[in-house]
Motif scaffolding. Structure first.
Motif, PDB file in Angstrom:
ATOM      1  N   MET A 197       0.832  -1.199   0.000  1.00 47.63           N
ATOM      2  CA  MET A 197       0.000   0.000   0.000  1.00 47.63           C
ATOM      3  C   MET A 197       0.861   1.241   0.000  1.00 47.63           C
ATOM      4  SD  MET A 197      -1.433   0.569   3.764  1.00 47.63           S
ATOM      5  CE  MET A 197      -2.702  -0.600   3.356  1.00 47.63           C
ATOM      6  N   PRO A 198       0.352   2.341  -0.536  1.00 52.78           N
ATOM      7  CA  PRO A 198       1.195   3.519  -0.641  1.00 52.78           C
ATOM      8  C   PRO A 198       1.444   4.224   0.691  1.00 52.78           C
ATOM      9  CG  PRO A 198      -0.932   3.904  -1.708  1.00 52.78           C
ATOM     10  CD  PRO A 198      -0.946   2.509  -1.192  1.00 52.78           C
ATOM     11  N   ALA A 199       0.388   4.621   1.393  1.00 53.71           N
ATOM     12  CA  ALA A 199       0.630   5.444   2.585  1.00 53.71           C
ATOM     13  C   ALA A 199      -0.258   5.011   3.731  1.00 53.71           C
ATOM     14  CB  ALA A 199       0.366   6.911   2.245  1.00 53.71           C
ATOM     15  N   TYR A 200       0.306   4.980   4.906  1.00 52.65           N
ATOM     16  CA  TYR A 200      -0.510   4.747   6.089  1.00 52.65           C
ATOM     17  C   TYR A 200      -0.048   5.699   7.175  1.00 52.65           C
ATOM     18  CZ  TYR A 200       3.260   1.744   8.007  1.00 52.65           C
ATOM     19  OH  TYR A 200       4.444   1.254   8.471  1.00 52.65           O
ATOM     20  N   VAL A 201      -0.976   6.027   8.061  1.00 52.45           N
ATOM     21  CA  VAL A 201      -0.681   7.066   9.042  1.00 52.45           C
ATOM     22  C   VAL A 201      -0.799   6.540  10.461  1.00 52.45           C
ATOM     23  CG1 VAL A 201      -3.068   7.921   8.903  1.00 52.45           C
ATOM     24  CG2 VAL A 201      -1.322   9.400   9.824  1.00 52.45           C
ATOM     25  N   LEU A 202       0.044   7.086  11.317  1.00 51.50           N
ATOM     26  CA  LEU A 202       0.027   6.769  12.736  1.00 51.50           C
ATOM     27  C   LEU A 202      -0.352   8.056  13.467  1.00 51.50           C
ATOM     28  CD1 LEU A 202       1.371   3.968  13.635  1.00 51.50           C
ATOM     29  CD2 LEU A 202       2.991   5.411  14.784  1.00 51.50           C
ATOM     30  N   VAL A 203      -1.501   8.048  14.112  1.00 54.51           N
ATOM     31  CA  VAL A 203      -2.002   9.277  14.741  1.00 54.51           C
ATOM     32  C   VAL A 203      -2.086   9.093  16.260  1.00 54.51           C
ATOM     33  CG1 VAL A 203      -4.037  10.782  14.923  1.00 54.51           C
ATOM     34  CG2 VAL A 203      -3.397   9.874  12.727  1.00 54.51           C
ATOM     35  N   GLY A 204      -1.705  10.100  17.010  1.00 56.95           N
ATOM     36  CA  GLY A 204      -1.877  10.076  18.463  1.00 56.95           C
ATOM     37  C   GLY A 204      -3.372  10.124  18.768  1.00 56.95           C
ATOM     38  N   PRO A 261      -6.292  12.334  -0.212  1.00 58.33           N
ATOM     39  CA  PRO A 261      -6.753  11.387   0.815  1.00 58.33           C
ATOM     40  C   PRO A 261      -6.842   9.952   0.300  1.00 58.33           C
ATOM     41  CG  PRO A 261      -8.166  13.327   0.759  1.00 58.33           C
ATOM     42  CD  PRO A 261      -7.200  13.466  -0.375  1.00 58.33           C
ATOM     43  N   ARG A 262      -7.134   9.781  -1.000  1.00 59.75           N
ATOM     44  CA  ARG A 262      -7.318   8.406  -1.501  1.00 59.75           C
ATOM     45  C   ARG A 262      -6.042   7.574  -1.404  1.00 59.75           C
ATOM     46  NH1 ARG A 262      -7.092  10.237  -7.612  1.00 59.75           N
ATOM     47  NH2 ARG A 262      -4.823  10.268  -7.749  1.00 59.75           N
ATOM     48  N   ASP A 263      -4.882   8.252  -1.266  1.00 62.48           N
ATOM     49  CA  ASP A 263      -3.634   7.499  -1.176  1.00 62.48           C
ATOM     50  C   ASP A 263      -3.310   7.035   0.240  1.00 62.48           C
ATOM     51  OD1 ASP A 263      -2.927   7.397  -3.867  1.00 62.48           O
ATOM     52  OD2 ASP A 263      -2.206   9.461  -3.820  1.00 62.48           O
ATOM     53  N   VAL A 264      -4.124   7.442   1.190  1.00 64.09           N
ATOM     54  CA  VAL A 264      -3.882   7.003   2.575  1.00 64.09           C
ATOM     55  C   VAL A 264      -4.799   5.816   2.845  1.00 64.09           C
ATOM     56  CG1 VAL A 264      -3.898   7.688   5.003  1.00 64.09           C
ATOM     57  CG2 VAL A 264      -3.284   9.352   3.223  1.00 64.09           C
ATOM     58  N   SER A 265      -4.187   4.652   2.946  1.00 66.65           N
ATOM     59  CA  SER A 265      -5.009   3.440   2.976  1.00 66.65           C
ATOM     60  C   SER A 265      -5.280   2.888   4.361  1.00 66.65           C
ATOM     61  CB  SER A 265      -4.333   2.351   2.163  1.00 66.65           C
ATOM     62  OG  SER A 265      -3.862   2.893   0.971  1.00 66.65           O
ATOM     63  N   ALA A 266      -4.523   3.316   5.357  1.00 67.49           N
ATOM     64  CA  ALA A 266      -4.772   2.801   6.702  1.00 67.49           C
ATOM     65  C   ALA A 266      -4.479   3.892   7.710  1.00 67.49           C
ATOM     66  CB  ALA A 266      -3.887   1.591   6.973  1.00 67.49           C
ATOM     67  N   HIS A 318       3.861  -7.792  18.322  1.00 71.65           N
ATOM     68  CA  HIS A 318       3.207  -7.504  17.039  1.00 71.65           C
ATOM     69  C   HIS A 318       2.199  -8.623  16.798  1.00 71.65           C
ATOM     70  CE1 HIS A 318       3.969  -5.116  13.144  1.00 71.65           C
ATOM     71  NE2 HIS A 318       2.711  -5.487  13.235  1.00 71.65           N
ATOM     72  N   ILE A 319       0.959  -8.347  17.129  1.00 69.39           N
ATOM     73  CA  ILE A 319      -0.059  -9.393  17.125  1.00 69.39           C
ATOM     74  C   ILE A 319      -0.375  -9.850  15.709  1.00 69.39           C
ATOM     75  CG2 ILE A 319      -2.398  -9.997  17.877  1.00 69.39           C
ATOM     76  CD1 ILE A 319      -2.084  -7.651  19.941  1.00 69.39           C
ATOM     77  N   GLU A 320      -0.632  -8.880  14.855  1.00 66.97           N
ATOM     78  CA  GLU A 320      -0.869  -9.198  13.437  1.00 66.97           C
ATOM     79  C   GLU A 320      -0.585  -7.945  12.624  1.00 66.97           C
ATOM     80  OE1 GLU A 320      -5.019  -9.991  12.467  1.00 66.97           O
ATOM     81  OE2 GLU A 320      -5.575  -9.295  14.469  1.00 66.97           O
ATOM     82  N   PRO A 321      -0.472  -8.056  11.323  1.00 70.79           N
ATOM     83  CA  PRO A 321      -0.160  -6.865  10.529  1.00 70.79           C
ATOM     84  C   PRO A 321      -1.139  -5.736  10.820  1.00 70.79           C
ATOM     85  CG  PRO A 321      -0.068  -8.825   9.157  1.00 70.79           C
ATOM     86  CD  PRO A 321      -0.589  -9.258  10.493  1.00 70.79           C
ATOM     87  N   LEU A 322      -0.626  -4.513  10.803  1.00 74.30           N
ATOM     88  CA  LEU A 322      -1.460  -3.365  11.176  1.00 74.30           C
ATOM     89  C   LEU A 322      -2.474  -3.029  10.096  1.00 74.30           C
ATOM     90  CD1 LEU A 322       1.298  -1.232  12.857  1.00 74.30           C
ATOM     91  CD2 LEU A 322      -0.830  -1.890  13.943  1.00 74.30           C
ATOM     92  N   PHE A 323      -2.231  -3.495   8.887  1.00 74.71           N
ATOM     93  CA  PHE A 323      -3.182  -3.205   7.803  1.00 74.71           C
ATOM     94  C   PHE A 323      -3.123  -4.324   6.796  1.00 74.71           C
ATOM     95  CE2 PHE A 323       0.753  -0.761   7.431  1.00 74.71           C
ATOM     96  CZ  PHE A 323       1.311  -1.343   6.323  1.00 74.71           C
TER      97      PHE A 323
END
Ligand code: GDP
Ligand code: IMO
Ligand code: MG
Length: 450
Positions: free
Chosen positions: A24-31, A278-283, A445-450
């Motif tokens: 996937m192209p982009a994923y974000v980690l947010v507080g 926004p469409r490029d942010v997949s998770a 790491h229980i399982e992949p994050l996305f």
């Protein structure tokens, strides 16, 4: 049709090999709370699998701690992926940049053997000027008891100038001829505020200008039209980890206004702060601390009784990474958690600092509030109402066996597991990674994050 081809001057070796680009192209980690959830640690952990790590909002009000085989680092501007030699790190246009802080951070990283040749700054990022820092401090003092408790780094005033269309952008530092009249106009205006409202000393145009030109010379090697680098990375199927700063409850629109920061720290800031659609942010991954903390002013309904709060603060060293201020400590607030989850659309979650709750006989979760005797299960829109919220708690058994350093889910005590499962239900989002210590390896790491 124009075929666009931008090359990063040979500084972009990750184009040659993709780590996760096929996924996937982009994923974000947010507080997900009030900042300091442990984003830095998690980004450092995940960056091994990522081609680019990018910041989209905030400035050096952020303090992201990374502990790995290279040492202990407090990063304020440089993205936390910097310790992976093939990962490119980008400071996007939505970030406000204090050049002095950035250059000091780069110099510190270099002196500690970290390769910083893959760091790029958007030439559209706004610059935190010396007058912003002074104004931040003067505005806060003038507010007296209603002060926000800002970090005093000039972040709010720099964003104010951006929206007032009088800010100076990083790229402008390279063009002294155009810069001077713009700076002259701004400084004249700032000086009238400083002298007439705050009875403070004015800034000298020439010395600020000289400083800016010098910064321009030193920043030149880092400045790029980063939106193009990102768009190109997406086209080439590279993986991009977007590193949030602050937290959702500090978001200018969705946080506990006015006790918030001056940027869109939730997922809302990404497209504007990076120049990618926004469409490029997949998770969207929410980072939650196993309890709550807050530094600065503003309500925190689940604040713990002093003895428990102080015990956690000292054991877990809950002091601000940027300012050193003591963080206020509260039980996990699931109303806030669910609100955050819905605002951001979390597709999965990370839970940090579970180990800090080791040995507590009981752990509490706030599952609703009472306001004037009425039960409320959603996050109220005004701070006045939020201040009146009395938490309704669900108490769960704590655990005696340590979770610190655990790396396998099967090694978690059953009570800790129950706590995690209950949080997962309440925030309406699967927890796929648990952090059990500040070091990179102390991770389940229980399982992949996305
Ligand atoms: P950030 O701003 O979200 O990156 O968080 P900070 O770095 O400001 O604060 C988080 C603090 O928690 C830092 O001191 C980290 O080293 C520490 N930390 C992160 N994850 C864990 C964890 O799972 N357990 C413990 N004990 N500390 C952690
Ligand atoms: P990281 O990225 C925690 C808080 C300040 C203050 C309010 C406004 O490390 O999670 P500002 O200086 O932004 O105008 O201050 O926001 N704040 C943070 N609290 N973690 C942060 O960043 C923060 N950045 C700003 O304490 O209450
Ligand atoms: Mg922090």
């Amino acid at each position: 049709m124009i075929t666009f081809c931008y090359t990063a001057g040979g500084h972009f070796p990750t184009y040659l090999s993709s780590k996760r680009g096929d996924l996937m192209p982009a994923y974000v980690l947010v507080g997900a709370q009030w900042g300091d959830e442990g984003k830095g640690k998690i980004v450092d952990y995940l960056a091994a699998q990522t081609d680019l790590v990018v910041r989209y909002a905030g400035g050096n009000n952020a303090g992201h701690t990374v502990i790995n085989q290279m040492g202990t680092f407090s990063l304020h501007l440089v993205p936390s992926g910097i310790f992976h030699p093939e990962t490119t790190c980008i400071i996007g246009n939505g970030v406000v940049l204090d050049p002095a802080v950035f250059l000091a951070e780069i110099s510190d990283l270099r002196s500690r053997g970290v390769d910083v040749s893959r760091v790029f700054i958007s030439d559209r990022a706004h610059v935190i000027m010396p007058y912003h820092i002074l104004l931040d401090q003067l505005e806060e003092s003038a507010k007296g008891g209603l002060a926000i408790g800002t970090t005093g780094k000039g972040v709010g005033p720099a964003y104010m100038d951006k929206t007032a269309r009088v800010g100076i952008r990083a790229g402008e530092l390279l063009d002294p001829i155009s810069l001077k009249p713009r700076l002259q106009q701004v400084i004249q205006y700032k000086n009238s505020i400083l002298t007439k409202i705050y009875n403070s000393e004015p800034f000298d145009l020439e010395s600020v200008f000289t400083q800016c030109v010098e910064w321009g010379k030193q920043l030149k090697e880092f400045l790029r039209p980063t939106e193009l680098l990102l768009q190109q990375a997406i086209t080439h199927g590279k993986s991009i980890l977007i590193e949030g700063a602050q937290g959702t409850l500090l978001d200018l629109d969705h946080g506990t206004y006015p006790y918030v920061t001056s940027s869109s720290s939730s997922v809302a800031g990404i497209s504007g702060g990076l120049g990618i659609p926004p469409r490029d942010v997949s998770a969207v991954i929410g980072v939650f601390k196993a309890y709550c903390t807050r530094v600065g002013s503003g309500p925190i309904p689940t604040e713990m009784p002093t003895d428990i709060g102080v015990d956690i603060r000292e054991r877990a060293w809950e002091y601000g990474t940027t300012t050193g201020r003591a963080r206020r400590i509260g039980w996990f607030d699931a109303v806030v958690g669910r609100y955050s989850s819905r605002i951001n659309g979390f597709t999965s979650a990370v839970l940090t600092r579970l180990d800090v709750l080791d040995g507590m006989p009981t752990v509490r979760i706030c599952v609703g509030y009472k306001i004037n005797g009425e039960i409320v299960e959603h996050f109220p829109s005004t701070t006045t109402l939020f201040e009146q919220c009395e938490p309704i708690y669900e108490d769960m058994d704590g655990w005696n066996e340590p979770t610190v350093g655990v790396t396998q889910l099967s090694q978690l005590p059953k009570e800790a597991m129950r706590y995690v499962k209950r949080l997962e239900e309440l925030i309406e989002c699967p927890i796929r990674l648990i952090s059990t210590g500040p070091n990179r390896e102390e991770t389940i790491h229980i399982e992949p994050l996305f």
